[in-house]
Design an enzyme around this catalytic site. Sequence first.
Site, mmCIF file in Angstrom:
data_model
loop_
_atom_site.group_PDB
_atom_site.id
_atom_site.type_symbol
_atom_site.label_atom_id
_atom_site.label_comp_id
_atom_site.label_asym_id
_atom_site.label_seq_id
_atom_site.Cartn_x
_atom_site.Cartn_y
_atom_site.Cartn_z
ATOM 1 N N ASP A 40 35.056 40.197 35.937
ATOM 2 C CA ASP A 40 36.346 40.359 35.265
ATOM 3 C C ASP A 40 36.670 41.824 34.969
ATOM 4 O O ASP A 40 35.766 42.630 34.758
ATOM 5 C CB ASP A 40 36.305 39.546 33.957
ATOM 6 C CG ASP A 40 37.688 39.375 33.362
ATOM 7 O OD1 ASP A 40 38.689 39.542 34.091
ATOM 8 O OD2 ASP A 40 37.774 39.078 32.158
ATOM 9 N N ASN A 42 39.087 43.719 36.802
ATOM 10 C CA ASN A 42 39.581 44.497 37.952
ATOM 11 C C ASN A 42 40.999 45.016 37.718
ATOM 12 O O ASN A 42 41.307 46.169 38.011
ATOM 13 C CB ASN A 42 39.606 43.636 39.221
ATOM 14 C CG ASN A 42 38.234 43.177 39.633
ATOM 15 O OD1 ASN A 42 37.243 43.694 39.145
ATOM 16 N ND2 ASN A 42 38.174 42.207 40.526
ATOM 17 N N ARG A 44 42.694 45.476 34.844
ATOM 18 C CA ARG A 44 42.768 46.495 33.789
ATOM 19 C C ARG A 44 42.182 47.828 34.253
ATOM 20 O O ARG A 44 42.686 48.891 33.944
ATOM 21 C CB ARG A 44 42.045 46.007 32.521
ATOM 22 C CG ARG A 44 42.921 45.112 31.664
ATOM 23 C CD ARG A 44 42.127 44.375 30.643
ATOM 24 N NE ARG A 44 41.340 43.303 31.261
ATOM 25 C CZ ARG A 44 40.340 42.663 30.648
ATOM 26 N NH1 ARG A 44 40.001 42.998 29.431
ATOM 27 N NH2 ARG A 44 39.711 41.687 31.261
ATOM 28 N N TRP A 45 41.107 47.735 35.022
ATOM 29 C CA TRP A 45 40.481 48.956 35.564
ATOM 30 C C TRP A 45 41.506 49.740 36.385
ATOM 31 O O TRP A 45 41.637 50.947 36.263
ATOM 32 C CB TRP A 45 39.290 48.554 36.441
ATOM 33 C CG TRP A 45 38.545 49.687 37.079
ATOM 34 C CD1 TRP A 45 37.461 50.343 36.573
ATOM 35 C CD2 TRP A 45 38.820 50.298 38.358
ATOM 36 N NE1 TRP A 45 37.047 51.329 37.442
ATOM 37 C CE2 TRP A 45 37.865 51.314 38.543
ATOM 38 C CE3 TRP A 45 39.788 50.087 39.349
ATOM 39 C CZ2 TRP A 45 37.839 52.113 39.689
ATOM 40 C CZ3 TRP A 45 39.765 50.892 40.489
ATOM 41 C CH2 TRP A 45 38.795 51.884 40.656
ATOM 42 N N THR A 86 40.429 28.003 39.782
ATOM 43 C CA THR A 86 41.545 27.076 40.037
ATOM 44 C C THR A 86 42.782 27.512 39.244
ATOM 45 O O THR A 86 43.899 27.120 39.564
ATOM 46 C CB THR A 86 41.157 25.629 39.644
ATOM 47 O OG1 THR A 86 40.468 25.668 38.383
ATOM 48 C CG2 THR A 86 40.256 24.981 40.659
ATOM 49 N N ASN A 88 43.582 30.783 38.895
ATOM 50 C CA ASN A 88 44.088 32.038 39.463
ATOM 51 C C ASN A 88 45.309 31.848 40.369
ATOM 52 O O ASN A 88 45.996 32.817 40.692
ATOM 53 C CB ASN A 88 42.984 32.785 40.228
ATOM 54 C CG ASN A 88 41.936 33.407 39.335
ATOM 55 O OD1 ASN A 88 40.784 33.589 39.720
ATOM 56 N ND2 ASN A 88 42.310 33.748 38.104
ATOM 57 N N TRP A 89 45.605 30.602 40.743
ATOM 58 C CA TRP A 89 46.811 30.341 41.555
ATOM 59 C C TRP A 89 48.078 30.720 40.787
ATOM 60 O O TRP A 89 49.140 30.895 41.379
ATOM 61 C CB TRP A 89 46.903 28.860 41.952
ATOM 62 C CG TRP A 89 45.821 28.417 42.890
ATOM 63 C CD1 TRP A 89 44.738 27.672 42.570
ATOM 64 C CD2 TRP A 89 45.726 28.670 44.300
ATOM 65 N NE1 TRP A 89 43.959 27.444 43.685
ATOM 66 C CE2 TRP A 89 44.548 28.043 44.767
ATOM 67 C CE3 TRP A 89 46.515 29.375 45.217
ATOM 68 C CZ2 TRP A 89 44.147 28.095 46.101
ATOM 69 C CZ3 TRP A 89 46.115 29.427 46.545
ATOM 70 C CH2 TRP A 89 44.941 28.790 46.972
ATOM 71 N N ARG A 214 34.505 34.844 26.582
ATOM 72 C CA ARG A 214 34.704 33.418 26.846
ATOM 73 C C ARG A 214 34.155 33.032 28.213
ATOM 74 O O ARG A 214 33.798 33.880 29.014
ATOM 75 C CB ARG A 214 36.178 33.039 26.696
ATOM 76 C CG ARG A 214 37.108 33.896 27.504
ATOM 77 C CD ARG A 214 38.566 33.479 27.392
ATOM 78 N NE ARG A 214 39.377 34.445 28.098
ATOM 79 C CZ ARG A 214 40.016 35.462 27.508
ATOM 80 N NH1 ARG A 214 39.969 35.614 26.210
ATOM 81 N NH2 ARG A 214 40.696 36.314 28.237
ATOM 82 N N ILE A 215 34.150 31.727 28.444
ATOM 83 C CA ILE A 215 33.527 31.184 29.657
ATOM 84 C C ILE A 215 34.565 30.952 30.774
ATOM 85 O O ILE A 215 34.214 30.926 31.949
ATOM 86 C CB ILE A 215 32.819 29.837 29.303
ATOM 87 C CG1 ILE A 215 31.753 30.035 28.205
ATOM 88 C CG2 ILE A 215 32.190 29.177 30.522
ATOM 89 C CD1 ILE A 215 30.670 31.026 28.531
ATOM 90 N N SER A 216 35.826 30.755 30.385
ATOM 91 C CA SER A 216 36.924 30.603 31.354
ATOM 92 C C SER A 216 36.680 29.543 32.428
ATOM 93 O O SER A 216 36.833 29.813 33.622
ATOM 94 C CB SER A 216 37.247 31.952 32.005
ATOM 95 O OG SER A 216 37.606 32.887 31.038
HETATM 96 C C1 FPP Z 1 39.151 38.989 37.589
HETATM 97 O O1 FPP Z 1 39.679 40.236 37.196
HETATM 98 C C2 FPP Z 1 38.759 39.061 38.987
HETATM 99 C C3 FPP Z 1 39.203 38.212 39.959
HETATM 100 C C4 FPP Z 1 40.146 37.124 39.719
HETATM 101 C C5 FPP Z 1 38.779 38.401 41.349
HETATM 102 C C6 FPP Z 1 37.349 38.834 41.534
HETATM 103 C C7 FPP Z 1 37.143 39.165 42.935
HETATM 104 C C8 FPP Z 1 36.425 40.221 43.379
HETATM 105 C C9 FPP Z 1 35.699 41.173 42.512
HETATM 106 C C10 FPP Z 1 36.326 40.441 44.822
HETATM 107 C C11 FPP Z 1 35.107 39.838 45.434
HETATM 108 C C12 FPP Z 1 35.380 38.562 46.070
HETATM 109 C C13 FPP Z 1 34.902 38.148 47.262
HETATM 110 C C14 FPP Z 1 35.111 36.756 47.612
HETATM 111 C C15 FPP Z 1 34.217 38.978 48.227
HETATM 112 P P1 FPP Z 1 41.148 40.281 36.640
HETATM 113 O O2 FPP Z 1 42.088 40.511 37.753
HETATM 114 O O3 FPP Z 1 41.421 39.034 35.852
HETATM 115 O O4 FPP Z 1 41.116 41.512 35.693
HETATM 116 P P2 FPP Z 1 41.983 41.700 34.380
HETATM 117 O O5 FPP Z 1 41.448 40.686 33.397
HETATM 118 O O6 FPP Z 1 41.674 43.104 33.988
HETATM 119 O O7 FPP Z 1 43.407 41.488 34.745
#
Ligand code: FPP
Length: 261
Positions: A40, A42, A44-45, A86, A88-89, A214-216
């Site tokens: 988790d 990505n 925000r990063w 499920t 994330n859609w 959380r576990i989500s």
């Molecule tokens: C959650 O971060 C991350 C995801 C929904 C995707 C994770 C996928 C990868 C790291 C790529 C690797 C996957 C494969 C199949 C090779 P977020 O987008 O919810 O972050 P945020 O909470 O900061 O918005």
Amino acid sequence: MGVYLYFRVMKVDKRQKREEELFREVSKGKLPEHVAIIMDGNGRWAQKRGLPRLAGHRAGISALKKIITCAQELGIKVITLYAFSTENWKRPKREVEFLMRLPEEYLEKELGFLIENNIVIKTIGDLDEIPGLTQKAIRKAVASTKQNTGMILNFAFNYGGRAEIIGAVKKISREVLEGRLQWDEITEEIFSKHLYTGSIPDPDLLIRPSGELRISNFLLWQLAYTELWFTRVMWPDFNKKYFLKAIKDYQKRERRFGGIL
Ligand code: FPP
């Protein structure tokens, strides 16, 4: 420029030394057999750096590669990674499309490495509902690593814990209706066998970066006695150092499974 390079080299050197030190400190006799990770942070990063969210997911792949290598060096048996839930859609169409293409892109580059390193790829989740090309790439990776005997790399893709439990209930009900199973034969063990994780042992350690506690909807049944480890670090910045710290912390925990020691 020279000074900048000098400090950069020094920083990398210091980081490597710290990683080596941590690696030595981890007790190889008390390793978690199965580590589950919610990748988790990505989005925000990326946003913090003024980049599109998709850049964060791509950076997440680099973190993933570091953790696979470190887990293998340690001798961990199973790593389960939450790659697409499920839920994330519900994200914008463009982001969903990108996330659906990632396994293909990742496997195209990394499948050779995974095969050579004796890694077994498995998946949990409903693959039938994802785009054909993504399915094809994942199924090919699963088939071409089936004979391997090393670490299991288990991708949770289009996975939801509640959906998994409902799926198991339906499979068991059908077996009972068809007379292949008696209702009073249903045990926790039988139930576990009907989950996607089937023969995989429950996780010993769950790691969640990004500061969320959380576990989500991840591995709801399987996490019953799992040790939880959280960090504020966002997944793209997660590296060997944090992974080893999580393992070291895990090794200090006293696992009682509801009993007393
Ligand atoms: C959650 O971060 C991350 C995801 C929904 C995707 C994770 C996928 C990868 C790291 C790529 C690797 C996957 C494969 C199949 C090779 P977020 O987008 O919810 O972050 P945020 O909470 O900061 O918005």
